[in-house]
Design a protein around this motif. Structure first.
Motif, short mmCIF file in Angstrom:
data_model
loop_
_atom_site.label_atom_id
_atom_site.label_comp_id
_atom_site.label_asym_id
_atom_site.label_seq_id
_atom_site.Cartn_x
_atom_site.Cartn_y
_atom_site.Cartn_z
N HIS A 23 15.41 36.65 36.54
CA HIS A 23 14.76 35.39 36.19
C HIS A 23 15.80 34.33 35.83
O HIS A 23 16.67 34.58 34.99
N ALA A 24 15.70 33.15 36.43
CA ALA A 24 16.61 32.05 36.11
C ALA A 24 16.13 31.25 34.92
O ALA A 24 16.93 30.60 34.25
N LEU A 25 14.82 31.25 34.67
CA LEU A 25 14.23 30.52 33.55
C LEU A 25 13.37 31.48 32.73
O LEU A 25 13.08 32.59 33.17
N PHE A 61 10.81 37.32 28.46
CA PHE A 61 12.14 36.71 28.38
C PHE A 61 11.96 35.23 28.04
O PHE A 61 11.66 34.42 28.92
N TYR A 62 12.13 34.89 26.78
CA TYR A 62 11.85 33.52 26.34
C TYR A 62 13.08 32.88 25.72
O TYR A 62 13.70 33.45 24.81
N VAL A 79 10.28 22.60 38.18
CA VAL A 79 10.53 24.03 38.39
C VAL A 79 10.27 24.82 37.10
O VAL A 79 10.90 24.58 36.07
N LEU A 80 9.34 25.76 37.18
CA LEU A 80 8.98 26.62 36.05
C LEU A 80 9.63 28.00 36.15
O LEU A 80 9.84 28.66 35.13
N ALA A 81 9.93 28.43 37.36
CA ALA A 81 10.50 29.76 37.56
C ALA A 81 11.26 29.79 38.88
O ALA A 81 10.88 29.12 39.84
N CYS A 82 12.33 30.56 38.89
CA CYS A 82 13.04 30.89 40.14
C CYS A 82 13.44 32.35 40.00
O CYS A 82 14.44 32.67 39.34
N ASN A 83 12.65 33.23 40.59
CA ASN A 83 12.81 34.68 40.43
C ASN A 83 13.37 35.29 41.71
O ASN A 83 12.85 35.06 42.80
N GLU A 84 14.42 36.09 41.56
CA GLU A 84 14.91 36.92 42.67
C GLU A 84 14.23 38.28 42.55
O GLU A 84 14.37 38.95 41.54
N ARG A 95 17.01 40.01 33.17
CA ARG A 95 16.62 41.16 34.00
C ARG A 95 15.22 41.61 33.63
O ARG A 95 14.91 41.83 32.46
N GLY A 96 14.37 41.74 34.65
CA GLY A 96 13.00 42.15 34.42
C GLY A 96 12.56 43.14 35.48
O GLY A 96 13.36 43.90 36.02
#
Length: 218
Positions: free
Chosen positions: A24-26, A31-32, A42-47, A12-13
């Motif tokens: 954030h999925a990744l 968030f690491y 794929v580096l990021a998949c953000n909703e 959650r961000g």
């Protein structure tokens, strides 16, 4: 091999006080997780969920292919290359940041905005920034992203309908709406699957569904 990641497990961000909620999925920003940095290209998949009037002020990007899919509402995009566009459900937006570009994203409307933004790594860094917007892309029309060795497939399925998963080295699946069965797993909204060597794998819609599939080379 299939690895299912649930929506409830996303990081959650965002900034809820400013009307911005992000899942954030990744690994992303603060968030690491060293075991969850990327999958294929794929580096990021953000909703992203933006309240009316909320948005991301102008900020820089480089060496990233940024693809945006609006779920509901309307996204206003502006960038330093001179593009100002309104992105709506069914549109595919791509910003190739290349050696460097700045952009801002806002909800200038009166209704909530929900979108999925996916970042992919290019095969080669640098180059000139570029922008593309495809209005109302059809299910049967994949969106090619050759810079990242990837192709986006949109699957809109009626209940009980089946659709083959691309037989690629890597496939990243994100459920936008509805429920789908993938092998022995059932995925709901916000769930994703990371697939290696899909073979003859299929999606089966348990309800009307919309799924984004990234087909990626090795």
């Amino acid at each position: 091999m299939i690895s299912v990641r649930r929506s409830s497990d996303r990081y959650r961000g965002g900034d809820p006080a400013a009307g911005i909620e992000t899942l954030h999925a990744l690994s992303f920003g603060r968030f690491y997780d060293p075991d969850n940095v990327r999958f294929g290209a794929v580096l990021a998949c953000n909703e992203e969920r933006l309240a009316p009037g909320a948005g991301f002020d102008e900020h820089p990007h480089s060496h990233t292919e940024i693809v945006t899919w609006v779920v509901e509402g309307e996204l206003t995009h502006r960038d330093s290359a001179g593009h100002t566009t309104a992105v709506r459900p069914g549109d595919v937006q791509r910003l190739s940041s290349a050696a460097g570009v700045r952009h801002e994203e806002r909800n200038d409307g009166t209704e909530p905005l929900v979108f999925v933004q996916m970042w992919l790594a290019p095969k080669e860094p640098g180059g000139e920034p570029s922008y593309d917007l495809v209005r109302g892309i059809a299910d049967a029309t994949p969106y090619a992203l050759p810079a990242a060795g990837a192709m986006l497939h949109i699957r809109r399925l009626a209940r009980g309908e089946r659709s083959a998963v691309p037989d690629a080295a890597y496939v990243y699946a994100h459920v936008v709406h509805g429920e789908v069965a993938l092998g022995e797993d059932v995925l709901g909204p916000g769930d994703s699957a990371r697939i290696i060597a899909a073979g003859d794998l299929e999606l089966l819609a348990a309800s009307p569904a919309e799924v984004l599939l990234w087909e990626m080379s090795g």
